[in-house]
Design a protein around this motif. Sequence first.
Motif, mmCIF file in Angstrom:
data_model
loop_
_atom_site.group_PDB
_atom_site.id
_atom_site.type_symbol
_atom_site.label_atom_id
_atom_site.label_comp_id
_atom_site.label_asym_id
_atom_site.label_seq_id
_atom_site.Cartn_x
_atom_site.Cartn_y
_atom_site.Cartn_z
ATOM 1 N N GLY A 198 0.856 -1.184 0.000
ATOM 2 C CA GLY A 198 0.000 0.000 0.000
ATOM 3 C C GLY A 198 0.892 1.234 0.000
ATOM 4 N N PRO A 199 0.659 2.154 0.937
ATOM 5 C CA PRO A 199 1.445 3.393 0.944
ATOM 6 C C PRO A 199 2.826 3.234 1.583
ATOM 7 N N ILE A 200 3.137 2.063 2.114
ATOM 8 C CA ILE A 200 4.408 1.883 2.830
ATOM 9 C C ILE A 200 5.486 1.407 1.865
ATOM 10 N N ALA A 201 6.561 2.181 1.760
ATOM 11 C CA ALA A 201 7.696 1.739 0.937
ATOM 12 C C ALA A 201 8.541 0.784 1.779
ATOM 13 N N VAL A 202 8.803 -0.378 1.229
ATOM 14 C CA VAL A 202 9.638 -1.347 1.952
ATOM 15 C C VAL A 202 10.954 -1.423 1.188
ATOM 16 N N ASP A 203 11.921 -0.675 1.671
ATOM 17 C CA ASP A 203 13.174 -0.487 0.937
ATOM 18 C C ASP A 203 14.346 -0.489 1.912
ATOM 19 N N PRO A 204 15.171 -1.531 1.887
ATOM 20 C CA PRO A 204 15.148 -2.686 0.999
ATOM 21 C C PRO A 204 13.901 -3.552 1.231
ATOM 22 N N PRO A 205 13.613 -4.411 0.249
ATOM 23 C CA PRO A 205 12.365 -5.186 0.314
ATOM 24 C C PRO A 205 12.482 -6.372 1.267
ATOM 25 N N VAL A 206 12.665 -6.047 2.524
ATOM 26 C CA VAL A 206 12.964 -7.062 3.538
ATOM 27 C C VAL A 206 11.993 -6.884 4.701
ATOM 28 N N VAL A 207 11.393 -7.992 5.096
ATOM 29 C CA VAL A 207 10.412 -7.960 6.186
ATOM 30 C C VAL A 207 10.858 -8.929 7.276
ATOM 31 N N LEU A 208 10.857 -8.451 8.519
ATOM 32 C CA LEU A 208 11.072 -9.357 9.660
ATOM 33 C C LEU A 208 9.781 -10.137 9.857
ATOM 34 N N ALA A 209 9.883 -11.469 9.804
ATOM 35 C CA ALA A 209 8.692 -12.310 9.950
ATOM 36 C C ALA A 209 8.115 -12.165 11.348
ATOM 37 N N PRO A 210 6.783 -12.203 11.453
ATOM 38 C CA PRO A 210 6.206 -12.272 12.798
ATOM 39 C C PRO A 210 6.647 -13.575 13.454
ATOM 40 N N MET A 211 7.152 -13.482 14.667
ATOM 41 C CA MET A 211 7.527 -14.708 15.397
ATOM 42 C C MET A 211 7.064 -14.564 16.845
ATOM 43 N N ALA A 212 6.100 -15.423 17.210
ATOM 44 C CA ALA A 212 5.544 -15.383 18.564
ATOM 45 C C ALA A 212 6.663 -15.624 19.568
ATOM 46 N N GLY A 213 6.693 -14.834 20.616
ATOM 47 C CA GLY A 213 7.714 -14.985 21.650
ATOM 48 C C GLY A 213 9.053 -14.404 21.266
ATOM 49 N N VAL A 214 9.163 -13.799 20.100
ATOM 50 C CA VAL A 214 10.453 -13.277 19.639
ATOM 51 C C VAL A 214 10.366 -11.819 19.192
ATOM 52 N N THR A 215 9.454 -11.525 18.260
ATOM 53 C CA THR A 215 9.516 -10.212 17.590
ATOM 54 C C THR A 215 8.753 -9.136 18.375
ATOM 55 N N ASN A 216 9.112 -9.024 19.651
ATOM 56 C CA ASN A 216 8.552 -7.948 20.473
ATOM 57 C C ASN A 216 9.332 -6.655 20.205
ATOM 58 N N ALA A 217 8.900 -5.571 20.854
ATOM 59 C CA ALA A 217 9.510 -4.267 20.550
ATOM 60 C C ALA A 217 11.037 -4.260 20.769
ATOM 61 N N PRO A 218 11.562 -4.842 21.847
ATOM 62 C CA PRO A 218 13.022 -4.829 22.004
ATOM 63 C C PRO A 218 13.757 -5.536 20.852
ATOM 64 N N PHE A 219 13.257 -6.706 20.455
ATOM 65 C CA PHE A 219 13.924 -7.420 19.361
ATOM 66 C C PHE A 219 13.820 -6.617 18.065
ATOM 67 N N ARG A 220 12.661 -6.031 17.820
ATOM 68 C CA ARG A 220 12.505 -5.226 16.595
ATOM 69 C C ARG A 220 13.481 -4.045 16.604
ATOM 70 N N ALA A 221 13.665 -3.449 17.775
ATOM 71 C CA ALA A 221 14.581 -2.298 17.860
ATOM 72 C C ALA A 221 16.007 -2.719 17.513
ATOM 73 N N ILE A 222 16.406 -3.884 18.007
ATOM 74 C CA ILE A 222 17.766 -4.373 17.722
ATOM 75 C C ILE A 222 17.915 -4.639 16.216
ATOM 76 N N CYS A 223 16.928 -5.283 15.631
ATOM 77 C CA CYS A 223 17.006 -5.606 14.189
ATOM 78 C C CYS A 223 16.999 -4.336 13.342
ATOM 79 N N ARG A 224 16.114 -3.422 13.697
ATOM 80 C CA ARG A 224 15.931 -2.208 12.899
ATOM 81 C C ARG A 224 17.203 -1.379 12.833
ATOM 82 N N ARG A 225 18.002 -1.466 13.889
ATOM 83 C CA ARG A 225 19.262 -0.734 13.920
ATOM 84 C C ARG A 225 20.160 -1.104 12.738
ATOM 85 N N TYR A 226 20.003 -2.345 12.245
ATOM 86 C CA TYR A 226 20.895 -2.825 11.184
ATOM 87 C C TYR A 226 20.382 -2.532 9.783
ATOM 88 N N GLY A 227 19.150 -2.081 9.658
ATOM 89 C CA GLY A 227 18.692 -1.806 8.297
ATOM 90 C C GLY A 227 17.211 -1.488 8.261
#
Length: 381
Positions: A16-45
């Motif tokens: 939709g209106p969201i540009a995904v660039d690079p075209p990379v998505v962190l998969a939803p993972m129960a028990g893993v992809t909470n806000a702290p983990f997302r913050a760590i990943c996002r730092r890299y790209g």
Amino acid sequence: MASTTDAATSHAASIGPIAVDPPVVLAPMAGVTNAPFRAICRRYGAGLYVSEMVTARALVEGNPKTELIAAFAPGETPRSIQLYGVDPRVVGDAVGRLVDDGRVDHIDINFGCPAPKVTKLGGGAALPVRHRLAAAVLRSAVRAAGSVPVTVKFRLGIDEDHLTHIETGRIAQGEGCAAVALHARTAEQLYSGTARWAAIGELKERLEIPVFGNGDVWEAPDAMAMVAETGCDGVVIGRGCLGRPWLFRDLAEAFAGRPVPDPPSLGEIIDVMVEHFDLLAEWFDPHRATREFRKHAGWYLTGYPTGPTPRRELSQLSDRRQLLDVLARLDPTATMTDNARRARRGHTNGPRPVSLPDRWFELRDSDDGIDAAAGDAASGG
Ligand SMILES: Cc1cc2nc3c(=O)[nH]c(=O)nc-3n(C[C@H](O)[C@H](O)[C@H](O)COP(=O)(O)O)c2cc1C
């Protein structure tokens, strides 16, 4: 340099209106992809970082634990959430609340959970068989979402005899979803074998909306190969980033046509581990952070020559002080062994026959709803 990519072109995708660039998505993972983990990943790209799965009904009922799972850190953008639900009305209500309160920028619907307690009641990966109900769930979500894009993530089907991915993709497109993601395994396979990327290509050929490919991207060159082989618009990264948030840096480099850096030294990993622990302690509390971090510690150290003792100690971690003590004994100059780069992490189980409600395939054209209990908390996947 570990490797280079020959793709000089740059890629970008949109949801939709969201540009995904690079075209990379962190998969939803129960028990893993909470806000702290997302913050760590996002730092890299950059890219899109999806939340843990949130149960629509629990959200509608205002369950406090669910509220925390559905929360985003201040400044996190885009805010992407995965919802699980089987009742079109409940899913619509949950989406409506999230959107009306301005809490999300993207909603993904889970049609891929293979947990027996979910599929035996007809939810998750079982739902696409009941194509009318699946369509109703998506219609309700899209309608309630307004301008917020809705996507759906699904598997190939129940098993080899019941493949539904093309039909589910068409339904998603017809109901107004902005994109789809295919984990190219059947529910029966769970996490065994290898993802069948050819099916991602087949889906891409049949749809006009963007198709994201998922399954077995362990290193950046895998993502480039998946895009080249299937023509998919982007890649979804699950287990490959467990303990390896720097995979997102590698992916950004690879999609930009630049050489992929070598894996970080253990020293960099140690810094990330402490930061991750501290973010978890801040987000939850130190006690919960300690429990949550045990699994991450094992993933972080996979492939580094630490010997078994630190791994064992961290698998029973009792507090931050112990974490620092164990990490202080490691050699920060150590590097990842070559044969560990593709070491499996996270789930590897399967195959296993899929538990389904009685007469499930006979009911495929039914308009009826399913057992309300199927809308209770699921466990991802
Ligand atoms: C620990 C764990 C939890 C998962 N939870 C979810 C979930 O909540 N929702 C979902 O759609 N998929 C979930 N999955 C599946 C992943 O999103 C992904 O589809 C799968 O791992 C295949 O991709 P990969 O080979 O890159 O890991 C989970 C996977 C793992 C390993």
